[in-house]
Every structure is written in structure tokens, then in C-alpha cells.
Design an enzyme around this catalytic site. Structure first.
Site, PDB file in Angstrom:
ATOM      1  CB  THR B  16      -0.982  -0.398   1.398  1.00 44.88           C
ATOM      2  OG1 THR B  16      -0.292  -0.089   3.018  1.00 44.88           O
ATOM      3  CG2 THR B  16      -1.966  -1.288   0.979  1.00 44.88           C
ATOM      4  N   GLY B  17       1.918   1.207  -0.004  1.00 43.68           N
ATOM      5  CA  GLY B  17       2.952   1.846   0.472  1.00 43.68           C
ATOM      6  C   GLY B  17       3.220   2.823  -1.334  1.00 43.68           C
ATOM      7  CD  GLN B  19       8.964   3.598  -5.370  1.00 46.42           C
ATOM      8  OE1 GLN B  19       9.835   2.644  -6.313  1.00 46.42           O
ATOM      9  NE2 GLN B  19       8.302   4.926  -5.702  1.00 46.42           N
ATOM     10  CE  LYS B  47      -2.970   1.218   6.249  1.00 43.25           C
ATOM     11  NZ  LYS B  47      -1.515   1.685   5.375  1.00 43.25           N
ATOM     12  CB  ILE B 100      13.138  -3.272  -3.818  1.00 44.05           C
ATOM     13  CG1 ILE B 100      11.767  -4.540  -5.112  1.00 44.05           C
ATOM     14  CG2 ILE B 100      13.410  -1.815  -5.085  1.00 44.05           C
ATOM     15  CD1 ILE B 100      12.854  -4.472  -6.046  1.00 44.05           C
ATOM     16  CB  THR B 101      13.902  -2.512   1.050  1.00 37.80           C
ATOM     17  OG1 THR B 101      12.745  -2.464   1.017  1.00 37.80           O
ATOM     18  CG2 THR B 101      13.928  -1.345   2.293  1.00 37.80           C
ATOM     19  CD  GLU B 102      20.236   2.687  -2.045  1.00 40.96           C
ATOM     20  OE1 GLU B 102      18.779   3.754  -2.323  1.00 40.96           O
ATOM     21  OE2 GLU B 102      20.866   3.325  -1.817  1.00 40.96           O
ATOM     22  CE1 TYR B 163      17.082  -1.739 -14.192  1.00 41.03           C
ATOM     23  CE2 TYR B 163      16.595   0.783 -14.716  1.00 41.03           C
ATOM     24  CZ  TYR B 163      16.431  -0.221 -13.806  1.00 41.03           C
ATOM     25  OH  TYR B 163      16.007  -0.683 -12.413  1.00 41.03           O
ATOM     26  CD  GLU B 213      28.236  -1.307  -7.575  1.00 42.19           C
ATOM     27  OE1 GLU B 213      28.198  -0.872  -8.719  1.00 42.19           O
ATOM     28  OE2 GLU B 213      28.029  -0.933  -6.676  1.00 42.19           O
ATOM     29  CG  HIS B 247      25.271   1.033  -4.858  1.00 41.87           C
ATOM     30  ND1 HIS B 247      25.987   0.041  -6.235  1.00 41.87           N
ATOM     31  CD2 HIS B 247      24.447   0.773  -5.589  1.00 41.87           C
ATOM     32  CE1 HIS B 247      24.964   0.320  -7.282  1.00 41.87           C
ATOM     33  NE2 HIS B 247      23.543   0.825  -5.967  1.00 41.87           N
TER      34      HIS B 247
END
Lengths: 361, 288
Positions: B16-17, B19, B47, B100-102, B163, B213, B247
Site C-alpha cells: 500500500t506504500g 513504491q 491493511k 528492493i528496499t535500500e 539497463y 563494481e 551504493h
């Protein structure tokens, strides 16, 4: 974030690890008032966050009689360009042997990595290279509450058993403080027992909030501005300003500049969902670096709205040329806005970089 | 392809956020266009009963799994709750979590990954864009329009740079089997080594691009283990030491993890290393 030595030692002390008797002073005068409570032989250690502090003149020995004079000397110094604002005054230890102990996050195993060495006070990398047998390691999943005794025995080898408890105490510090590294180098044996003669603690930046640590870093005005806007920003010393979205793409843009013989002035990752104001702030920030002669904007992504980006670049109203690579939604609108204003928009990131390098040659 | 296909049902946590809701829509738009199942349920504690773009929301993953057949979750929950969400996914019996969360504290990640492993649940990320197998499934935030189905696997620590290279591959006529972002954090679940092992079992994948990297040595460890032809690109050759390049995991520490020595070690193992992203397609063509 690296915690200063005196704070790290206070944390170790609270966990039960013995630390040298000490006072923290912010001026030589403060030491005068504290002297009566201190032993005869002292060591004065500048509290600055630099490697090789001792070699750089940040650690001085002094007897009580000359301690205030020595403190004056130390406060007047800069250690690797950092002024000395705090000094830790400690008793000199009667050291019988030095060891090394650390616990770190190990990227490969995803566990904590415990290291113990029979030689301390020197760089562990050096010990590992010259005398690999002297360094023992153990891997421990962080879901373990304590270091098992067999692991303590393995780590210690033939070192005295009295060192054992420190391993668990340091592991608990590592857990409780969200540490990336907790290191005691050297861990020493003295007639008064086992002590942490020096300590290093690096706390995870993503855990500072729950650790209640407020960051008080020495930032430049531009770095502070970048932090306020939530940009990842690193200043370099070239002439081409760089703005990208995503750390990898931005880094790669920097590398291409170097590949084509130019020099980047900065790394700036604006992050995802770059809208008009964010882009405008980023362009202005990079343009404010005096050495910047041209700016490369390299934004790629499905959700980046190119019309927003274009408006942001135009509204920044800066004097240096901006060369733009745009790919995402509303690309045609974005391109039209920019081309109406005469901006160069090569198709690929490589072409963008080439144009910028030519311009700044 | 690896990790899932058209039949894979997904649960989004943090549904529900902003993102979460935004990407539920994009994932299901993609699923619809290819005839996949996509996101079947959302989860946000407290929710239950709501809907996000037509997807029902539940209080817990367990509740969602009583009503829906799902095998993977995609996490959009805030950093402080993300470790918990990974463990909840594993405990409920999901076999894959895409985080996905950072900005998740590293200790939370380490504990959650250990716990997930004990429950035979693979973790992708955290701090990653997820994965996309063109024509099969999208779990995460990758822009689907750049992708094309084919025989190249891609594993990357980055998002947008992935990408960029996928775009180069697609333009060169090299489609992808699965493209996976393993995350930009110092500690991540699935590493190059783990994903390469899956690719080498996948008959659709003929070669793999690894995009690394600065920081750590996961690229070299992966290359050493690879049983499938690989090509590498390493970002950060111009990165200064001891500076975090965006990062959390992109930092050269104690003289270790710099791009130049990584590239040298990869080349010593016989891995072709691209000096620019645009070189990747040519190096792949040389291999297959």
C-alpha cells in the site's frame, strides 16, 4: 561511520573489557586540572579520524612533569591536515605481549569474521602476509548469540587463556552496536591484566539512527548541500561535472570520461524518480564547483520523466554547457524542450562523454 | 530462464506504500502483456481488505497464501522492517524473496539471510532492482521496454547500469534469458556464484554478462566458480579509495576491491572484460 578511539574505548569499557586509565581533554589547561589523578607516565593521543596517526605525529609520550607542555604541542598540530581538537591522555601500559583481535562483516560468507593474531600493534594485512600461521580466523553466523568455546580455543591457539573472555565481550559489542568492524589492536597482556590498548569501531551508516548516533562529520558546504537534497555526492578534481541516476551508471560515466582522456569533477547520483526541482538542484550544485567547465547529465530508466528532467536543466539557468543523455518516458517532449533551447543531446552515453571531453580539452 | 516463469505467482509486501502500489501496477501490466500470473496478492499489516490496482491486500504473507498460490515475494517495505519481511516470507514457505528496499542495516540483512537459508528460501538483494525474464516474469522495477527474449543471462550489482547494458545487448540483437540485479549492498543474498550456478543449469542461457563494481571480491569468486561462458564489466575504475560511490557496498577499503585489480584477476582467469558498456555485445559475440 568510524567512531573515535575514546568513544570506542568507552563502549568496550562498558562491555567489561579493561581499558587504560584515561582522561579526555579539549585544551592543555584541562589536563592541568586532571593531572593529580593520573599516573606518572602518560601517552597523549590526538582524537582524529586518520590512518597512520602515530607515524603522522598524533601520539606523544610524556612524563607528568611535562605533560601540559606536550599537550600544548599536540593541540597546535594538524594530523594529516586535520586540526587536533580532542586529546585522550592515558596511562602508559607495562606491556608484556601484544595481540590482535577483530570482528568484521564478511561479504563472502555473509557471517561475522573473527580474526585473532599472535602479533599486535601492526597492520594485520602485513602479519597475514609475513606469518600466515600467526593469524587465525573463524566464521560465525550473526544469529549466534555467543562465540562457542571451541571457536575461542581455536582462535587463541597457544595464546594465554585469560584472553578468551575478551573475544565474547567484543562479539557482543559488535552485535549491539551494529558494527561493520570492531577491532582491538593491540590487545595487550600487562601485570594488571588483559587490556585494549587501542580500539576501532565502525558503525553501519544505515543503523546510526537506531544507535542514537548523530553524525557530526566535517563536510564541505557542497557536500552538506548534497546531503540535504539526498544526493550521493563525491567530489573529485577534474573539470567535467557528472550527474547520473543510479550508482553504477554514474560510476560508469566517470570511467568513460577517464577512458576518453577527460577528468570528472564529481560523482552525483540523483537517485530514482528525478523530477524538475531535484534535477535543477543537482545541476546548480555541480555548476557551483569552480573547476567545472561542462556538465554531463546521464539519466536512464523506465520511470524517469524526461520532460521533468528537461525543465529542471533549463530552470537551473547556469553558464556552463550541459550535455544531456535522456532515455525514459515522455522522451520526445523532453528532447523538444531541450533542443528548442539549443542543448546538445547525443544518443548514447558514450557520445555525451566524448562531446564533454572535447569541450574541456 | 531462472527463478520463475509465467506460472509464478507473486506477493508484494509493502503493497500500500507509494513504491509498492506503483510497481504492482507495472508488474501486472507486464504480466498481462505476456500472459503471466504476476502479482496475486499484496501484504501490509493492518491493511487487510484493501485493494491496490485490483490486487487484494492481506495482513500477513501467511494470510495471503491461504487464498493464493504464490512462490515468491517482492519487498517494498521500509528499511527498518525489511529484515523482518524477508524472514516472514521464508517462514511462510516462499522459495524466493526479492528485496528492493535500500538502507537496510547490514546486521538485519545478515540475520535475515541466515534465517531464510534455514528455510530453503533464496534472497535476491537487498538494494536491488529485482529480475526480469523477458516474456516470462518481472519481479521488481526493471523497465521492460528495453528487454528482449534470448539466450544471454545478466547478473549485476547495479540498477540503471544494468539497463544500459541490456539496451546495448538488445540493440545488438542479443536477447536475454534472465536479467537479475543482485544488489548494491555489502552483504547480499544471491551472489554472482549462486546465480551463475543456476544459469549453468539453464538450457536457454548460452553466456552470462556479469556487471560488477568496486568493493569486495564477489565478482572474482563468481568467475572462479563459473561453469558457463562469461563476460564481465566492472564499474569504478576511476573511483577514489575509501569513498562510498553511491551504493553502500561500492567502496574500496583497506586497499581491497578496486576495479583495476578486479579486472586483472578476472582477465587472469581468462574472462573477457569490457572496458566500456558498449563493448559487451562484441565480447559476447566472440564467445558464442
Amino acid at each position: 561511520m568510524k567512531i573515535l578511539e575514546y568513544e570506542a574505548k568507552r563502549v568496550l569499557g562498558e562491555s567489561g573489557i579493561k581499558i587504560p586509565k584515561s582522561v579526555l581533554i579539549r585544551s592543555p589547561e584541562e589536563l592541568g586540572a586532571q593531572l593529580p589523578s593520573l599516573p606518572e607516565n602518560l601517552v597523549l593521543k590526538a582524537q582524529v579520524d586518520v590512518g597512520g596517526r602515530g607515524k603522522a605525529g598524533g601520539i606523544l609520550m610524556a612524563d607528568k612533569a611535562v605533560a601540559v607542555e606536550t599537550a600544548k604541542d599536540l593541540f597546535s598540530r594538524e594530523i594529516k591536515h586535520i586540526p587536533v581538537k580532542e586529546v585522550l591522555v592515558e596511562e602508559q601500559l607495562e606491556i608484556t605481549h601484544e595481540y590482535y583481535l577483530s570482528i568484521a562483516v564478511d561479504r563472502s560468507t555473509k557471517h561475522s569474521l573473527l580474526l585473532f593474531a599472535d602479533a599486535g600493534g601492526v597492520e594485520i594485512e602485513k602479519v597475514a602476509k609475513e606469518n600466515p600461521d600467526a593469524v587465525r580466523r573463524a566464521s560465525l553466523p550473526l544469529i549466534m548469540h555467543d562465540v562457542p568455546q571451541f571457536m575461542v580455543r581455536d582462535l587463541l591457539g597457544n595464546a594465554p587463556k585469560e584472553l578468551g573472555p575478551v573475544i565474547n565481550q567484543l562479539y557482543h559489542v559488535f552485535q549491539e552496536k551494529d558494527a561493520l568492524l570492531a577491532e582491538i589492536n593491540p590487545l595487550v597482556t600487562t601485570p594488571a591484566g588483559v587490556m585494549a590498548a587501542d580500539a576501532k569501531l565502525i558503525v553501519d551508516d544505515n543503523a546510526l539512527k537506531r544507535q542514537g548516533i548523530t553524525v557530526n562529520r566535517d563536510l564541505t558546504d557542497r557536500e552538506r548541500e548534497a546531503e540535504r537534497h539526498g544526493f550521493s555526492y563525491v567530489e573529485l578534481d577534474g573539470t567535467i561535472g557528472v550527474i547520473g541516476n543510479g550508482a553504477g551508471l554514474t560510476m560508469s560515466t566517470l570511467d568513460l570520461i577517464e577512458y576518453y582522456g577527460g577528468r570528472a569533477a564529481n560523482f552525483l547520483d540523483v537517485g530514482g524518480g528525478a523530477e524538475q526541482e531535484r534535477v535543477m538542484n543537482a545541476v546548480r550544485l555541480v555548476a557551483s564547483v569552480p573547476s567545472v567547465k561542462a556538465i554531463v547529465v546521464n539519466l536512464l530508466g523506465g520511470i524517469t520523466r524526461c520532460d521533468e528532467v528537461a525543465k529542471g536543466i533549463i530552470s537551473a539557468g547556469i553558464t556552463q554547457p550541459v550535455i544531456v543523455r535522456l532515455a525514459g518516458t515522455n522522451e520526445a517532449e523532453g528532447r523538444k524542450l531541450l533542443s528548442d533551447k539549443g542543448y546538445q543531446m547525443p544518443d548514447t552515453m558514450e557520445q555525451v562523454v566524448k562531446v564533454a571531453v572535447e569541450m574541456t580539452r | 530462464m531462472i527463478f520463475g516463469d509465467k506460472k509464478t505467482g507473486l506477493i508484494v509486501t509493502g503493497a500500500t506504500g507509494n513504491q509498492g502500489a506503483f510497481h504492482i501496477a507495472l508488474m501486472n501490466e507486464y504480466a498481462k502483456s505476456i500472459g503471466g500470473r504476476g502479482v496475486v496478492a499484496g501484504v501490509t499489516p493492518g491493511k487487510a481488505g484493501q485493494e491496490v490496482h485490483g490486487v487484494p491486500v492481506y495482513n500477513s504473507i501467511r494470510d495471503a497464501m491461504k487464498e493464493h498460490d504464490a512462490s515468491a515475494s517482492v519487498l517494498f517495505v521500509p528499511a527498518f522492517a525489511a529484515g523482518d519481511s524477508i524472514m516472514e516470507s521464508a517462514s511462510a514457505g516462499l522459495s524466493l524473496v526479492v528485496a528492493i528496499t535500500e538502507h537496510i542495516p547490514v546486521h538485519d540483512t545478515m540475520k535475515a539471510i541466515s534465517y531464510a537459508k534455514m528455510n530453503d528460501c533464496a534472497v535476491i538483494g537487498p538494494n536491488c532492482p529485482g529480475l526480469l525474464s523477458p516474456g516470462e516474469v518481472k519481479m521488481g522495477i526493471m523497465p521492460a521496454q528495453l528487454f528482449k527474449r534470448g539466450h544471454i543471462g545478466v547478473i549485476s550489482r547495479s540498477g540503471t547500469l544494468t539497463y544500459e547494458i541490456v539496451d546495448e545487448l538488445t540493440r545488438a540483437g542479443l536477447g536475454q534469458s534472465t536479467v537479475i540485479g543482485i544488489g548494491g549492498d555489502p552483504v547480499i543474498g544471491q551472489t554472482f556464484t549462486d546465480v551463475l550456478a543456476r544459469f549453468s543449469e539453464d538450457h536457454e542461457t548460452k553466456a552470462v554478462v556479469i556487471i560488477g563494481e568496486v568493493g569486495g571480491a564477489l565478482e572474482e569468486e563468481g568467475a572462479k566458480s563459473a561453469e558457463i561462458p562469461i563476460v564481465a564489466y566492472i564499474a569504478g575504475i576511476s573511483a577514489p579509495p575509501e569513498k562510498r560511490m553511491g551504493h553502500a557496498g561500492a567502496i574500496i577499503e583497506g586497499g581491497e576491491g578496486d576495479a583495476r585489480s578486479k579486472i586483472e584477476r578476472l582477465k587472469a582467469m581468462g574472462v573477457p572484460v569490457a572496458s566500456r558498456p558498449s563493448e559487451v555485445p562484441r565480447l559476447i559475440h566472440n564467445l558464442i
